[in-house]
Design an enzyme around this catalytic site. Structure first.
Site, mmCIF file in Angstrom:
data_model
loop_
_atom_site.group_PDB
_atom_site.id
_atom_site.type_symbol
_atom_site.label_atom_id
_atom_site.label_comp_id
_atom_site.label_asym_id
_atom_site.label_seq_id
_atom_site.Cartn_x
_atom_site.Cartn_y
_atom_site.Cartn_z
ATOM 1 N N ARG A 151 13.708 -39.515 -110.741
ATOM 2 C CA ARG A 151 13.757 -40.146 -109.444
ATOM 3 C C ARG A 151 14.845 -39.683 -108.452
ATOM 4 O O ARG A 151 15.078 -39.459 -107.276
ATOM 5 C CB ARG A 151 14.036 -41.690 -109.510
ATOM 6 C CG ARG A 151 14.668 -42.549 -108.474
ATOM 7 C CD ARG A 151 13.506 -43.128 -107.618
ATOM 8 N NE ARG A 151 14.144 -44.333 -106.996
ATOM 9 C CZ ARG A 151 15.050 -44.643 -106.432
ATOM 10 N NH1 ARG A 151 15.685 -43.410 -105.794
ATOM 11 N NH2 ARG A 151 15.454 -45.681 -105.784
ATOM 12 N N ASP A 156 2.717 -48.007 -106.392
ATOM 13 C CA ASP A 156 3.215 -49.289 -106.128
ATOM 14 C C ASP A 156 2.173 -50.258 -105.324
ATOM 15 O O ASP A 156 1.203 -49.457 -104.572
ATOM 16 C CB ASP A 156 4.427 -49.005 -105.170
ATOM 17 C CG ASP A 156 5.233 -50.527 -105.055
ATOM 18 O OD1 ASP A 156 6.086 -50.815 -106.181
ATOM 19 O OD2 ASP A 156 5.011 -51.255 -104.250
#
Ligand code: 1CP
Length: 355
Positions: A40, A77
């Site tokens: 990330r 997501d």
């Protein structure tokens, strides 16, 4: 579509016999894993991570390299859908936000269903890539947010409001809320069907905020639209059923009605006993859950005890149980605690079946 070598999860969802209780965890790929934080950091932002199919694939596989999990979940997501509708997703310190939340009647009327092969193409590419990387080992779960849960984010536009705007709109302008929800339902149906065509083995609807509604409002503004989606899903691919899971956090009071919405399995949070849930709906659907995610913050001894307690509560003969948490893994979970959980589920549930 070939069956994965380990199809225990798929069999449990269809309430077929399994040698042990399969286990996967909501948010199994995420911030509690140092390797996730590493990837990330390299990418910069969470939306950029989701939008790169090869990196999404990399992080989806990270928990499987550490633990004997029985399923992988697509790394993405629920908010990709409203983002593709043009609302402009970004993340602040507090959580997900939209640049253009739905506040005006005009914007609501203009809301349109995004082409899953257009602005959401990257999700389908992540499915293809992750499925290929799994190489037939375990099933891949696809997912989407429920129309109501998506609407919570779309109307509020920022975290922390307890959905005051959307709930006011439910009582003042239900017509506008229904307009959002029917667009969302159509968008999610097309999105999940595209994921199925791209190779997911099962799908899950996350209704994370449905539990904030009154019983009547839940029926009208959440459950009705999930039922509509389930009615429009591809149910079989290459002769194999694609099982569906519905998870309403806080939905314990309404299990019978949720179980009748056309899903194969119900996700349970930790506020209801899985044994009691099984007695209420276990003849109709499989159950997934329901360990309190906070247990993973406690000592290994407590994790073993509480994990066994969920398995004992579900009871014999044990078909139709997918072990999971009652909500996502906390970012403060020590990674080695997850190994204790996964190993306990496998070993203890196998022993219970051999009794
Ligand atoms: O790196 C980061 O800062 C981002 C943290 C993160 C992650 C790892 C977010 C932001 N989303 C995700 C991945 C994610 N989200 C997955 C795939 C990974 C996996 O499960 O292994 C899935 C299935 C979701 C689903 C999701 N996103 C839900 C439904 C489930 C739930 O937790 O209730 C919801 C409500 C969201 C919105 C969302 N996305 C991210 C945040 C911080 C939020 C707000 C809700 C929250 O804090 O839990």
């Amino acid at each position: 579509m070939n069956r994965p070598a380990n199809d225990t999860f798929l069999r449990a969802l269809l309430r077929q016999p399994t040698e042990y209780a399969p286990v996967w965890l909501m948010r199994q790929a995420g911030r509690y894993l140092p390797e996730y934080c590493e990837t990330r950091k390299r990418v910069g932002s969470f939306p950029d991570l989701c939008k790169s199919p090869s990196l999404a694939c990399e992080v989806a596989l990270q928990p499987l390299a550490r633990y004997r999990l029985d399923a992988a979940i697509l790394f993405s997501d629920i908010l990709t859908v409203p983002d593709a509708m043009g609302l402009g997703l970004y993340f602040s310190e507090k959580g997900p936000c939209f640049e253009r939340p739905l506040r005006e009647e005009r914007a609501i009327r203009d809301l349109a269903v995004p082409d899953p092969h257009g602005p959401l193409r990257y999700v389908m590419d992540a499915v293809t890539e992750t499925r290929r990387a799994l190489a037939g080992s375990v099933p891949l779960i696809g997912f989407a947010g429920s129309p109501f849960t998506l609407a919570c984010y779309m109307v509020e536009g920022e975290p922390g409001s307890e959905f005051a705007r959307l709930k006011t709109m439910i009582y003042d302008r239900p017509d506008l809320v229904h307009r959002i929800l029917s667009t969302n339902a159509e968008a999610v149906t097309e999105y999940l069907n595209a994921q199925i065509e791209s190779g997911v083995h099962a799908v899950m609807l996350f209704d994370s905020w449905g539990g904030c509604l009154s019983e009547a409002a839940y029926r009208e503004f959440s459950l009705a639209y999930m039922r509509r989606i389930l009615g429009g899903l591809i149910r079989e691919r290459d002769g194999q059923r694609i099982p569906s899971i519905v998870f309403t956090k806080g939905g314990g009071l309404w299990l019978e009605e949720i179980a009748a919405c056309g899903c194969d399995a119900l996700g349970l949070d930790w506020t209801i006993g899985i044994g009691a849930a099984r007695r209420r709906v276990g003849e109709r659907v499989a159950l997934q859950g329901n360990l309190d995610p906070s247990v993973l913050l406690a000592s290994p001894d407590a994790i073993i005890r509480e994990t066994r307690a969920v398995l004992d509560d579900f009871g014999a003969p044990g078909t139709g149980h997918v072990f999971n948490l009652g909500h996502g893994v906390s970012r403060f979970t020590p990674p080695e605690h997850v190994a204790v959980l996964v190993d306990t589920v496998h070993d203890y549930s196998r022993r219970l079946r051999e009794k």
